[in-house]
Enzyme design. Structure first.
Site: not given
Length: 162
Positions: A16, A22, A126
């Site tokens: 990520c 994440r 995000d």
């Protein structure tokens, strides 16, 4: 015991942006899902970020209680930058957004055939600055994608296509 002595047959890297939200969540969940099956222990899972501002930083504190609800633990994960060496060692690279794929291809100096989105349906946004409800919704998307990918990875081991 034999499985513990054998090297991994498959190395998966999850990426990520900052490697604090994440990708650590996906790493912890994928490790958990694979660890429940003897064959899954032959798959090594790690994570990294494309733009890590604070290398060595612990994952977002919201992850631990969320993972506990899901019956998984948060392993000792620390934020680290994706590097050419990490990419070269990975048999599969799973990213959260198409922009991550583009950044990694640039870092690698070309196409990475082992790279794909974690969620084949599209980008996983995000949730770092999001409220609790949005954070949980994104986590749900990650859970579903990880469950799908765990099945695919295990099937590829069984087929011997790794």
């Amino acid at each position: 015991m034999l499985g513990l002595l054998q090297p991994p047959r498959l190395r998966v890297l999850i990426v990520c942006t900052a490697n604090v939200c994440r990708s650590p969540l996906a790493e912890a969940l994928l490790r958990d899902r694979l660890g429940r099956v003897p064959a899954g222990r032959r798959i090594a899972v790690s994570s990294a970020g494309t733009r890590v501002a604070a290398p060595g930083r612990a994952p977002d504190p919201r992850l631990r209680p969320l993972l506990a609800e899901l019956g998984a633990l948060l392993p000792r994960i620390r934020a680290r930058q994706a590097t050419g060496a990490l990419l070269a060692r990975a048999d599969r690279i799973l990213v959260m957004e198409q922009s991550h794929a583009d950044e990694l291809a640039e870092l690698a100096g070309g196409e990475l055939p082992q790279l794909s989105l974690l969620d084949p349906a599209g980008d996983i946004p995000d949730p770092y600055f999001a409220d609790g409800e949005t954070f949980r919704a994104v986590a749900g998307q990650i859970v579903a994608a990880v469950d799908r990918r765990a099945e695919e990875l295990l099937a590829s081991l069984v087929r011997g296509s790794v």
